[in-house]
Design an enzyme around this catalytic site. Structure first.
Site, short mmCIF file in Angstrom:
data_model
loop_
_atom_site.label_atom_id
_atom_site.label_comp_id
_atom_site.label_asym_id
_atom_site.label_seq_id
_atom_site.Cartn_x
_atom_site.Cartn_y
_atom_site.Cartn_z
N THR A 1 -5.08 7.00 -5.54
CA THR A 1 -5.25 7.27 -4.11
C THR A 1 -4.33 8.41 -3.67
O THR A 1 -4.74 9.30 -2.91
CB THR A 1 -4.96 5.99 -3.28
OG1 THR A 1 -5.92 5.01 -3.67
CG2 THR A 1 -5.07 6.24 -1.79
N GLU B 1 0.83 -1.21 0.00
CA GLU B 1 0.00 0.00 0.00
C GLU B 1 0.86 1.25 0.00
O GLU B 1 0.53 2.25 -0.63
CB GLU B 1 -0.92 0.01 1.23
CG GLU B 1 -1.98 -1.07 1.21
CD GLU B 1 -2.98 -0.87 0.07
OE1 GLU B 1 -2.57 -0.95 -1.10
OE2 GLU B 1 -4.16 -0.65 0.36
#
Ligand code: HSE
Length: 307
Positions: free
Chosen positions: A181, A128
């Site tokens: 993101t 991530e």
């Protein structure tokens, strides 16, 4: 076992009121991945189908998550990974998390489960970090634990699994645009007012209580986001119309899935989830926005072995 094939679920992070702390795993949407042992102590990505993503280990989220696991392991060999990538990157349903979580979960199985779920989340968070610059756990935790999870704390990492009411269904619509993101985090404010904080933690507590108590009304009342949605929703085509129509069709609540552009709604029962899907489809068809849509039960198992 030398080789394993796994299903890596898509996930909805934030779930309106739980920015960076709450997430849930989906059942009917996800990637597939084959992981096999190799004698060399390295991670090799040998094949990716479905999406154009880097094969270089250090540039691939499953590669860096796998390296984080290898570093903490006394296993002398390494792993080879093949990915059938069905979740589009930048869709807001945890594409990078599925690859990161799937890789480390599969490796742990092949090694005889030396690592806990919490440790697997820590390894997957490295993926991530590569994908979005921030090692957030609200997608990888539900992907690994299944169901709903709460990140009670990041330092030290503390994940709380939360039960899922049986009749809860998710509808997710993905307008065919990509939002990174990292970009959708840059537009957020770094401070919030006490007034908004009070509303947000009231809702987060209410949502968690509603999930424990199977109280669908309380779940619905709590699915509100006073902090992130007002800012990010401007990036998403017809967000307000989709939400209004989904609520009119009977959804308990509706919000941005992760960092968007996907929009999710939660409903009690599959029929309502289907009506919500119909309302969302009609909204985008009317204004000509191309989309993908999914209806899914909450996946209480997380990553799972196939075959
Ligand atoms: N909590 C993260 C965000 C999830 O909203 O930026 C990204 O999928």
């Amino acid at each position: 076992m030398e080789e394993i094939k796994v299903f890596c679920p898509a996930t909805i992070a934030n779930v309106s009121c739980g920015f960076d702390v709450l997430g849930l795993a989906l059942d009917s949407v996800g990637d597939e991945m084959v992981v096999r042992k190799i004698p060399e102590k390295e991670i090799r990505i040998t094949k990716i189908i479905g999406q154009d993503l880097p094969l270089e280990t250090e540039k691939n989220v499953s590669g860096v998550a796998g390296l984080a696991l290898l570093e903490k392991s006394d296993y002398e060999g390494g792993f080879e990974i093949e990915i059938d990538k069905r979740i589009k990157p930048g869709s807001g349903i945890g594409s990078s998390a599925a690859s990161s979580a799937g890789a480390v979960w599969a490796m742990n199985e092949l090694l005889g489960r030396p690592f806990s779920k919490l440790e697997l989340v820590q390894f997957a968070m490295e993926g991530e970090k590569l994908a979005s610059d921030v090692a957030h756990a609200d997608n990888v935790a539900p992907a690994i634990y299944g169901g709903f999870t709460l990140v009670r704390s990041y330092a030290p990492l503390d994940i709380v699994p939360i039960p899922t009411p049986d009749e809860l269904f998710a509808t997710v619509i993905h307008p065919q645009i990509e939002i990174k993101t990292s970009d959708s985090r840059k537009i957020l404010k770094t401070t919030i007012s006490l007034e908004k904080g009070i509303k947000q933690w009231g809702n987060l507590g209410g949502l968690v209580a509603g999930l424990f108590q199977n109280d669908y009304d309380l779940i619905g009342r709590s699915l509100e986001d006073h902090i992130v949605e007002p800012i990010r929703s401007i990036l998403i085509p017809a967000f307000d119309d989709i939400k209004t129509n989904a609520m009119d069709a009977g959804a308990l609540g509706c919000g941005i899935s992760g960092s968007g552009p996907s929009i999710f709604a939660l409903s009690q029962g599959e029929n309502t989830a289907q009506n919500v899907a119909k309302s969302m489809e009609e909204t985008y068809q009317t204004i000509g926005v191309p989309f993908d849509i999914h209806i899914s039960k909450v996946n209480i198992h997380g990553v799972k072995k196939l075959g």
